[in-house]
Design a protein around this motif. Structure first.
Motif, PDB file in Angstrom:
ATOM      1  N   ARG A   1       7.005  13.268   7.961  1.00  0.00           N
ATOM      2  CA  ARG A   1       7.534  14.446   7.276  1.00  0.00           C
ATOM      3  C   ARG A   1       8.917  14.167   6.697  1.00  0.00           C
ATOM      4  N   MET A   2       9.780  13.495   7.472  1.00  0.00           N
ATOM      5  CA  MET A   2      11.116  13.173   6.995  1.00  0.00           C
ATOM      6  C   MET A   2      11.036  12.187   5.829  1.00  0.00           C
ATOM      7  N   ALA A   3      10.139  11.202   5.932  1.00  0.00           N
ATOM      8  CA  ALA A   3       9.984  10.239   4.843  1.00  0.00           C
ATOM      9  C   ALA A   3       9.612  10.948   3.542  1.00  0.00           C
ATOM     10  N   ALA A   4       8.713  11.888   3.623  1.00  0.00           N
ATOM     11  CA  ALA A   4       8.301  12.619   2.428  1.00  0.00           C
ATOM     12  C   ALA A   4       9.447  13.422   1.833  1.00  0.00           C
ATOM     13  N   SER A   5      10.334  13.911   2.686  1.00  0.00           N
ATOM     14  CA  SER A   5      11.444  14.735   2.197  1.00  0.00           C
ATOM     15  C   SER A   5      12.428  13.935   1.351  1.00  0.00           C
ATOM     16  N   VAL A   6      12.421  12.599   1.512  1.00  0.00           N
ATOM     17  CA  VAL A   6      13.298  11.754   0.696  1.00  0.00           C
ATOM     18  C   VAL A   6      12.491  10.936  -0.308  1.00  0.00           C
ATOM     19  N   GLY A   7      11.267  11.363  -0.547  1.00  0.00           N
ATOM     20  CA  GLY A   7      10.460  10.758  -1.597  1.00  0.00           C
ATOM     21  C   GLY A   7       9.697   9.518  -1.217  1.00  0.00           C
ATOM     22  N   MET A   8       9.558   9.245   0.068  1.00  0.00           N
ATOM     23  CA  MET A   8       8.830   8.060   0.511  1.00  0.00           C
ATOM     24  C   MET A   8       7.394   8.407   0.877  1.00  0.00           C
ATOM     25  N   GLY A   9       6.449   7.615   0.375  1.00  0.00           N
ATOM     26  CA  GLY A   9       5.061   7.776   0.771  1.00  0.00           C
ATOM     27  C   GLY A   9       4.802   7.088   2.093  1.00  0.00           C
TER      28      GLY A   9
ATOM     29  N   GLN B   1       7.365  -8.071   4.450  1.00  0.00           N
ATOM     30  CA  GLN B   1       6.567  -6.869   4.665  1.00  0.00           C
ATOM     31  C   GLN B   1       6.054  -6.803   6.095  1.00  0.00           C
ATOM     32  N   VAL B   2       5.407  -5.682   6.407  1.00  0.00           N
ATOM     33  CA  VAL B   2       4.630  -5.565   7.633  1.00  0.00           C
ATOM     34  C   VAL B   2       3.161  -5.442   7.254  1.00  0.00           C
ATOM     35  N   THR B   3       2.297  -5.935   8.137  1.00  0.00           N
ATOM     36  CA  THR B   3       0.858  -5.840   7.924  1.00  0.00           C
ATOM     37  C   THR B   3       0.222  -5.260   9.173  1.00  0.00           C
ATOM     38  N   VAL B   4      -0.530  -4.182   9.010  1.00  0.00           N
ATOM     39  CA  VAL B   4      -1.216  -3.534  10.128  1.00  0.00           C
ATOM     40  C   VAL B   4      -2.715  -3.721   9.954  1.00  0.00           C
ATOM     41  N   THR B   5      -3.361  -4.270  10.981  1.00  0.00           N
ATOM     42  CA  THR B   5      -4.814  -4.436  10.969  1.00  0.00           C
ATOM     43  C   THR B   5      -5.441  -3.317  11.776  1.00  0.00           C
ATOM     44  N   LEU B   6      -6.349  -2.584  11.138  1.00  0.00           N
ATOM     45  CA  LEU B   6      -7.005  -1.455  11.797  1.00  0.00           C
ATOM     46  C   LEU B   6      -8.236  -1.919  12.565  1.00  0.00           C
ATOM     47  N   ASP B   7      -8.784  -1.011  13.372  1.00  0.00           N
ATOM     48  CA  ASP B   7      -9.939  -1.355  14.192  1.00  0.00           C
ATOM     49  C   ASP B   7     -11.210  -1.578  13.388  1.00  0.00           C
TER      50      ASP B   7
ATOM     51  N   ASP C   1       0.798  -1.227   0.000  1.00  0.00           N
ATOM     52  CA  ASP C   1       0.000   0.000   0.000  1.00  0.00           C
ATOM     53  C   ASP C   1       0.828   1.274   0.000  1.00  0.00           C
ATOM     54  N   THR C   2       2.015   1.225   0.595  1.00  0.00           N
ATOM     55  CA  THR C   2       2.826   2.442   0.713  1.00  0.00           C
ATOM     56  C   THR C   2       4.258   2.053   1.068  1.00  0.00           C
ATOM     57  N   ASP C   3       5.143   3.018   1.112  1.00  0.00           N
ATOM     58  CA  ASP C   3       6.530   2.761   1.505  1.00  0.00           C
ATOM     59  C   ASP C   3       6.681   2.526   2.994  1.00  0.00           C
ATOM     60  N   LEU C   4       5.835   3.201   3.775  1.00  0.00           N
ATOM     61  CA  LEU C   4       6.038   3.237   5.223  1.00  0.00           C
ATOM     62  C   LEU C   4       4.711   3.439   5.931  1.00  0.00           C
ATOM     63  N   ILE C   5       4.451   2.624   6.947  1.00  0.00           N
ATOM     64  CA  ILE C   5       3.292   2.830   7.811  1.00  0.00           C
ATOM     65  C   ILE C   5       3.784   3.408   9.128  1.00  0.00           C
TER      66      ILE C   5
ATOM     67  N   THR D   1      -0.407  -2.696   4.180  1.00  0.00           N
ATOM     68  CA  THR D   1       0.900  -3.348   4.065  1.00  0.00           C
ATOM     69  C   THR D   1       1.943  -2.352   3.576  1.00  0.00           C
ATOM     70  N   ALA D   2       3.187  -2.595   4.000  1.00  0.00           N
ATOM     71  CA  ALA D   2       4.310  -1.753   3.599  1.00  0.00           C
ATOM     72  C   ALA D   2       5.596  -2.521   3.882  1.00  0.00           C
ATOM     73  N   PRO D   3       6.716  -2.059   3.328  1.00  0.00           N
ATOM     74  CA  PRO D   3       7.992  -2.709   3.667  1.00  0.00           C
ATOM     75  C   PRO D   3       8.380  -2.519   5.134  1.00  0.00           C
ATOM     76  N   TYR D   4       7.995  -1.389   5.737  1.00  0.00           N
ATOM     77  CA  TYR D   4       8.407  -1.068   7.105  1.00  0.00           C
ATOM     78  C   TYR D   4       7.277  -0.368   7.860  1.00  0.00           C
ATOM     79  N   ALA D   5       7.335  -0.495   9.183  1.00  0.00           N
ATOM     80  CA  ALA D   5       6.422   0.248  10.059  1.00  0.00           C
ATOM     81  C   ALA D   5       7.226   0.955  11.132  1.00  0.00           C
ATOM     82  N   ILE D   6       6.873   2.187  11.394  1.00  0.00           N
ATOM     83  CA  ILE D   6       7.423   2.926  12.527  1.00  0.00           C
ATOM     84  C   ILE D   6       6.335   2.996  13.592  1.00  0.00           C
ATOM     85  N   VAL D   7       6.651   2.496  14.788  1.00  0.00           N
ATOM     86  CA  VAL D   7       5.683   2.489  15.881  1.00  0.00           C
ATOM     87  C   VAL D   7       6.036   3.613  16.840  1.00  0.00           C
ATOM     88  N   ALA D   8       5.142   4.585  16.942  1.00  0.00           N
ATOM     89  CA  ALA D   8       5.377   5.772  17.775  1.00  0.00           C
ATOM     90  C   ALA D   8       4.119   6.080  18.569  1.00  0.00           C
TER      91      ALA D   8
END
Length: 313
Positions: free
Chosen positions: A32-40, A103-109, A15-19, A115-122
């Motif tokens: 914001r940083m991801a977008a600055s290097v062209g990542m969705g 990949q990573v897969t995130v299930t929403l409520d 679905d995207t480069d990064l969740i 899905t994306a190659p990576y997830a950042i958990v914050a």
């Protein structure tokens, strides 16, 4: 879900480069940083962006000239809403995060999966209650308000019993420099280092304790405390508030937690990067969250381009 942002390098099946899970300073900084290097990216947040910043009335440790949390939150929100490569999934909660070699897969409520190659958990932390503190005995189910919810006008001329020495006390005092409110702060030995910034304020009375026994939730109820020498005393106040710290929050799934619930970055799957307050109880500051979010996004960028070892999490 609305159309996701264009992807810079993700396989067509993702679905995207990064969740990004969590819309606080760390998560927003990552997107914001991801977008600055062209990542969705897709940013998932159950509330509004930077919701916790809106409860901070005064700032004195953040660069950029912002003097209140709401001012900073408004600025960050405007930046994210103008970031074309970031799709905001507000009002949605990440229930589960799974990671495998591909990949990573995130299930929403709502049952949707992203899905994306990576997830950042914050996802940060949430406030503790008396039942969460071993040095407090309290009735089952007792819930008390954190100090940041105290109304300065209603508290004028009153004495507030504050349980715990967390740094929300300093924030309250800085936000209301002329208030006549008196704070009776009862805190355990583990909070000794936290009270350094408030110990010289004449409005504060420090009460080092070994244990506190809360009988009732009602305001103006005397509270029994045992000091560090074993002597019992009564702490009388007009109202009781909490400043005992926070507990980490993270989605279920493949997140590795330590014994305290925090998520050490080096313990995670290579496709899961932890940022912000969720990493540790020792670095819960806005500036560190902003920096760690940016670093997390750059980590995924460099690993995806084989410029960084994927195990260097």
């Amino acid at each position: 879900m609305a159309d996701t942002p264009s992807r810079a390098g993700s396989p067509a099946s993702l679905d995207t480069d990064l969740i990004v899970i969590g819309g606080g300073p760390a998560g927003c900084s990552a997107a914001r940083m991801a977008a600055s290097v062209g990542m969705g990216s897709i940013l998932i947040e159950p509330d509004r962006l930077c919701r916790n910043l809106y409860r901070i009335p005064a700032l004195n440790n953040v660069l950029g000239g912002h003097t209140s949390g709401s001012e900073l939150a408004d600025s960050i929100t405007a930046d994210l809403r103008s970031t074309d490569l970031c799709h905001l999934e507000l009002g949605r909660r990440a229930n589960e995060l799974r990671a495998d070699d591909a990949q990573v897969t995130v299930t929403l409520d709502n049952g949707a999966r992203l899905t994306a190659p990576y997830a950042i958990v914050a996802t940060g932390v949430g406030p503790l209650q008396p039942r969460d503190a071993s040095w407090i005995t309290a009735p089952s189910g007792l819930t008390l308000p954190p100090l940041w919810q105290a109304d300065a006008y209603d508290a004028e001329g009153r004495t507030l019993l504050v349980l715990g020495g967390d740094r929300t006390i300093g924030t309250f005092l800085r936000a209301h420099p002329t208030t006549d409110t008196r704070l009776l702060v009862a805190y355990p030995a583990s909070d000794d280092y936290k009270i350094e910034e408030i110990c010289d304020d004449p409005r504060v009375t420090l009460c080092p304790v070994a244990h506190v026994n809360l009988q009732l939730a009602d305001d103006a109820t005397p509270t029994e405390a045992v000091d560090r020498s074993g002597k019992r005393r009564t702490l009388a106040a007009d109202a009781v508030f909490l400043s005992i710290g926070n507990a980490p929050t993270a989605p279920a799934g493949d997140i590795v937690r330590d014994t305290t619930g925090y998520c050490l970055p080096s313990a995670q799957h290579p496709r899961i990067i932890v940022a912000g307050d969720l990493r540790s109880a020792r670095f819960q500051r806005i500036m560190t969250a902003l920096g760690s979010g940016s670093e997390a996004a750059l980590h995924t960028y460099y690993v995806a381009r084989e410029l960084l070892d994927s195990e260097a999490n």
